[in-house]
Design an enzyme around this catalytic site. Structure first.
Site, PDB file in Angstrom:
ATOM      1  N   SER A  36      -4.831   2.906   7.450  1.00 33.14           N
ATOM      2  CA  SER A  36      -4.029   3.819   6.639  1.00 33.14           C
ATOM      3  C   SER A  36      -4.884   4.840   5.921  1.00 33.14           C
ATOM      4  CB  SER A  36      -3.151   3.049   5.653  1.00 33.14           C
ATOM      5  OG  SER A  36      -3.846   1.995   5.076  1.00 33.14           O
TER       6      SER A  36
ATOM      7  N   HIS B 120       0.035   4.077  12.950  1.00 32.34           N
ATOM      8  CA  HIS B 120       0.144   3.620  11.564  1.00 32.34           C
ATOM      9  C   HIS B 120       1.548   3.112  11.267  1.00 32.34           C
ATOM     10  CE1 HIS B 120      -0.094   4.572   6.994  1.00 32.34           C
ATOM     11  NE2 HIS B 120      -0.495   3.351   7.233  1.00 32.34           N
TER      12      HIS B 120
ATOM     13  N   GLU C 212       3.390   6.466  12.226  1.00 29.30           N
ATOM     14  CA  GLU C 212       2.657   7.723  12.324  1.00 29.30           C
ATOM     15  C   GLU C 212       1.689   7.604  13.513  1.00 29.30           C
ATOM     16  OE1 GLU C 212       2.501   9.256   7.682  1.00 29.30           O
ATOM     17  OE2 GLU C 212       0.880   7.977   8.397  1.00 29.30           O
TER      18      GLU C 212
ATOM     19  N   ASN D 233       1.090   9.046   3.056  1.00 29.53           N
ATOM     20  CA  ASN D 233       0.210   8.752   1.932  1.00 29.53           C
ATOM     21  C   ASN D 233      -0.334  10.018   1.281  1.00 29.53           C
ATOM     22  OD1 ASN D 233       0.530   6.027   1.768  1.00 29.53           O
ATOM     23  ND2 ASN D 233      -1.185   5.551   3.123  1.00 29.53           N
TER      24      ASN D 233
HETATM   25  P1  NAI Z   1      -4.858  -8.583   6.159  1.00 27.79           P
HETATM   26  O1  NAI Z   1      -5.996  -8.908   5.268  1.00 27.79           O
HETATM   27  O2  NAI Z   1      -3.536  -9.208   5.905  1.00 27.79           O
HETATM   28  O3  NAI Z   1      -5.261  -8.933   7.682  1.00 27.79           O
HETATM   29  C1  NAI Z   1      -6.461  -8.559   8.266  1.00 27.79           C
HETATM   30  C2  NAI Z   1      -6.820  -9.579   9.328  1.00 27.79           C
HETATM   31  O4  NAI Z   1      -7.890  -9.057  10.098  1.00 27.79           O
HETATM   32  C3  NAI Z   1      -7.273 -10.920   8.760  1.00 27.79           C
HETATM   33  O5  NAI Z   1      -6.519 -11.952   9.332  1.00 27.79           O
HETATM   34  C4  NAI Z   1      -8.733 -10.991   9.162  1.00 27.79           C
HETATM   35  O6  NAI Z   1      -9.160 -12.318   9.457  1.00 27.79           O
HETATM   36  C5  NAI Z   1      -8.755 -10.144  10.390  1.00 27.79           C
HETATM   37  N1  NAI Z   1     -10.064  -9.605  10.732  1.00 27.79           N
HETATM   38  C6  NAI Z   1     -11.016  -9.101   9.912  1.00 27.79           C
HETATM   39  N2  NAI Z   1     -12.062  -8.686  10.631  1.00 27.79           N
HETATM   40  C7  NAI Z   1     -11.775  -8.916  11.940  1.00 27.79           C
HETATM   41  C8  NAI Z   1     -12.449  -8.689  13.158  1.00 27.79           C
HETATM   42  N3  NAI Z   1     -13.655  -8.137  13.187  1.00 27.79           N
HETATM   43  N4  NAI Z   1     -11.834  -9.041  14.302  1.00 27.79           N
HETATM   44  C9  NAI Z   1     -10.616  -9.603  14.279  1.00 27.79           C
HETATM   45  N5  NAI Z   1      -9.926  -9.845  13.149  1.00 27.79           N
HETATM   46  C10 NAI Z   1     -10.499  -9.499  12.005  1.00 27.79           C
HETATM   47  O7  NAI Z   1      -4.756  -6.986   6.166  1.00 27.79           O
HETATM   48  P2  NAI Z   1      -3.498  -6.067   6.486  1.00 27.79           P
HETATM   49  O8  NAI Z   1      -2.790  -5.774   5.224  1.00 27.79           O
HETATM   50  O9  NAI Z   1      -2.746  -6.627   7.619  1.00 27.79           O
HETATM   51  O10 NAI Z   1      -4.215  -4.707   6.909  1.00 27.79           O
HETATM   52  C11 NAI Z   1      -4.831  -4.551   8.158  1.00 27.79           C
HETATM   53  C12 NAI Z   1      -4.971  -3.071   8.460  1.00 27.79           C
HETATM   54  O11 NAI Z   1      -3.702  -2.445   8.388  1.00 27.79           O
HETATM   55  C13 NAI Z   1      -5.876  -2.288   7.529  1.00 27.79           C
HETATM   56  O12 NAI Z   1      -6.531  -1.303   8.289  1.00 27.79           O
HETATM   57  C14 NAI Z   1      -4.895  -1.651   6.579  1.00 27.79           C
HETATM   58  O13 NAI Z   1      -5.402  -0.477   6.002  1.00 27.79           O
HETATM   59  C15 NAI Z   1      -3.751  -1.340   7.503  1.00 27.79           C
HETATM   60  N6  NAI Z   1      -2.450  -1.197   6.883  1.00 27.79           N
HETATM   61  C16 NAI Z   1      -2.008  -2.072   5.923  1.00 27.79           C
HETATM   62  C17 NAI Z   1      -0.747  -1.928   5.363  1.00 27.79           C
HETATM   63  C18 NAI Z   1      -0.260  -2.884   4.328  1.00 27.79           C
HETATM   64  O14 NAI Z   1       0.733  -2.557   3.642  1.00 27.79           O
HETATM   65  N7  NAI Z   1      -0.866  -4.051   4.156  1.00 27.79           N
HETATM   66  C19 NAI Z   1       0.159  -0.850   5.778  1.00 27.79           C
HETATM   67  C20 NAI Z   1      -0.364  -0.032   6.858  1.00 27.79           C
HETATM   68  C21 NAI Z   1      -1.617  -0.191   7.335  1.00 27.79           C
END
Ligand code: NAI
Length: 501
Positions: A123, A144, A156, A194
């Site tokens: 994001s 996104h 997006e 955003n």
């Molecule tokens: P989260 O912390 O819930 O999940 C991230 C996951 O990625 C974890 O399970 C972690 O173990 C895993 N991970 C970390 N490094 C890794 C790797 N090298 N290989 C495989 N898995 C790996 O985070 P979330 O909230 O799901 O966010 C993930 C992405 O989505 C980020 O880029 C964030 O900016 C984006 N995003 C988040 C939103 C939100 O509201 N939480 C909305 C839109 C985008």
């Protein structure tokens, strides 16, 4: 460009909040899904979370049990990034770190054929920058999703400098086939939502910082007059101030500290205090057991107006007609005189400035409504030089129209007027900079953050010349860069053209 067929495998990297949601979306659309997470047990937990979400839908009668089983059966867990190589599309949703995203996408890319499409759910990182670390940067696109991915329609589709337009088109068509509302965006800070949403929070924070109104009053005016689903303070408390502040700070930094995007000290202090909103039990509001929501400032009942003269057409005409009030009519530019008090809709000037310009002390300005006929509340400010009793006379008039009145200090653009002007201005700037089309920006803001109307459509309804005047007046009063009118808005306002055909 057509969508990927449902038979094409989709890989998802990261099984957290977003990755699990995205895997569910793809599986529901019929794709075989390969889900990978680096953390021990995380992919299983992600799949269990999907099962729980599907079970809830079954319990509510929204999904047949057999269909839920079929969705779940399509999601296979993968042990390594390389295992995702057979997929046609791989979407990463891992931690928000450039190096981590590049490394994991690089491993998939190295194991996959030339035609694989790689997508990032980032994001805030630049798609151009992520792609620069890959061997085939043209095959990477931003995808996104919004949280929760299975519910929120907006996606997006973000193109970096190297992204192949055909790849973006395929991903766009695929998202549409998944029942989503995709929009195209160029990789620029904050993409569409955003970025364009920043003023929604910034203006509200500014009003509070100026002491013009408290959070409860701003929220009430934004919802009951502005027609927004949620007030900015309630929404920031829900999002979490750490998250909301971090997004603002990252957009601000990414724009090389253009003052237009400067974060708020009011919000920074909440973060420093650990008052992060609902999740910490306290933000602008208290979420402690038994805490009640503070009431908005509301003027006490005032006597009904005596002499009312309406000069020309005003935003209140429909309400006046419905109220049974029978004012005198005169020619003019939309002013209303109520027992000697001059009422005008906000044009971005303070009531004090209007009074000084008109040589008339007793002046009140009132706010913009999404739909004045249906509004329940109105923000009203009176001029510094006005006589005692001016506010009560104004309040009595608006109350006679069935509106609750929120008195606010004399601040330019009140609450809704300045917010809508700033949102539309940011949207215009995004169009000018080629971030997205007007139609996609309006779609993104209605689907991604539930705005009652797209900011550009709203601006056109108000009138672009009026909106430009609001911004110029705000800029003149504050000299604040955030009100610097976009060149495109100026061109369209002065040239008499439109954003939407
Ligand atoms: P989260 O912390 O819930 O999940 C991230 C996951 O990625 C974890 O399970 C972690 O173990 C895993 N991970 C970390 N490094 C890794 C790797 N090298 N290989 C495989 N898995 C790996 O985070 P979330 O909230 O799901 O966010 C993930 C992405 O989505 C980020 O880029 C964030 O900016 C984006 N995003 C988040 C939103 C939100 O509201 N939480 C909305 C839109 C985008």
């Amino acid at each position: 460009m057509s969508a990927l067929p449902a038979s094409a495998a989709v890989g998802v990297i990261g099984a957290g909040t977003m990755g699990a949601g995205i895997a569910q979306v793809a599986a529901q659309a019929g794709h075989p899904v390969l889900l990978y997470d680096a953390a021990e047990g995380a992919a299983e937990r992600g799949r269990a979370g999907i099962k729980a979400a599907l079970d809830r839908r079954v319990a509510k009668g929204r999904l047949a049990a057999a269909d839920a089983d079929a969705v779940l059966a399509r999601i296979a867990l993968a042990g390594r990034p390389e295992d995702l190589a057979p997929a046609r599309l791989v979407i990463e949703a891992v931690v928000e770190r450039l190096d981590v995203k590049q490394a994991v996408l690089g491993r998939v890319e190295a194991a996959a054929g030339d035609e694989i499409i790689l997508a990032s759910n980032t994001s805030s990182l630049s798609i151009t920058a992520i792609a620069a670390g890959l061997r085939r940067p043209r095959r990477l696109v931003g995808m996104h999703f919004f949280n929760p991915a299975p519910v929120m329609e907006l996606v997006e589709v973000v193109s970096g400098a190297a992204t192949d337009p055909g790849v973006a088109a395929t991903v766009h068509a695929t998202a549409a086939a998944w029942g989503k509302a995709p929009v195209h965006a160029r990789s620029t800070p904050g993409f569409i939502v955003n970025r364009v949403a920043r003023p929604f929070y910034a203006e509200a924070l500014r009003v509070v910082q100026e002491g013009a109104a408290d959070p409860a009053t701003v929220d009430a005016v934004m919802t009951e007059c502005g027609g927004f689903r949620m007030g900015p303070f309630a929404l920031m408390d829900l999002i979490g101030h750490d998250v909301n502040y971090a997004v603002t700070a990252s957009v601000f930094a990414a724009f090389h500290h253009d003052r237009r995007y400067a974060p708020s000290l009011v919000q920074k202090e909440l973060v420093e205090a650990g008052w992060l909103g609902r999740k910490s039990g306290r933000g602008f509001y208290s979420y402690a057991e038994g805490a009640s929501a503070p009431p908005p400032a509301t003027a006490p009942a005032a006597p009904p107006p005596g002499a009312v003269v309406v000069h020309g057409a005003t935003p209140l005409d429909e309400r006046i007609a419905a109220s049974g009030l029978a004012p005198d009519r005169a020619a003019g530019d939309g002013a209303i005189r109520v027992d000697g008090v001059l009422l005008r809709p906000s044009d971005g000037r303070m009531a004090t400035e209007v009074a000084a310009a008109q040589g008339c002390a007793d002046v009140a300005v009132y706010d913009l409504a999404l739909d004045m006929a249906g509004a329940r509340r109105i923000a009203v400010a009176v001029a510094e030089q006005s006589a005692p009793g001016t506010a009560a006379k104004a309040a009595g008039f608006f109350q006679g129209l069935g509106l609750d009145v929120s008195p606010v200090a004399d601040t330019p653009g009140l609450i809704v007027t300045r917010t809508v002007a700033a949102l539309a201005n940011e949207a215009a700037e995004a169009v000018l900079h080629g971030v997205a089309t007007p139609a996609d920006i309006d779609l993104a803001m209605t689907k991604g953050v539930n705005y009652p109307r797209g900011p550009l459509a709203w601006a056109e309804e108000i009138g672009l010349a009026k909106l430009l005047a609001v911004l110029e007046n705000l800029f003149a009063a504050t000299r604040d860069e955030r009100y610097r009118p976009s060149l495109l808005l100026r061109r369209k306002a002065l040239g008499g053209t439109r954003f939407h055909g």
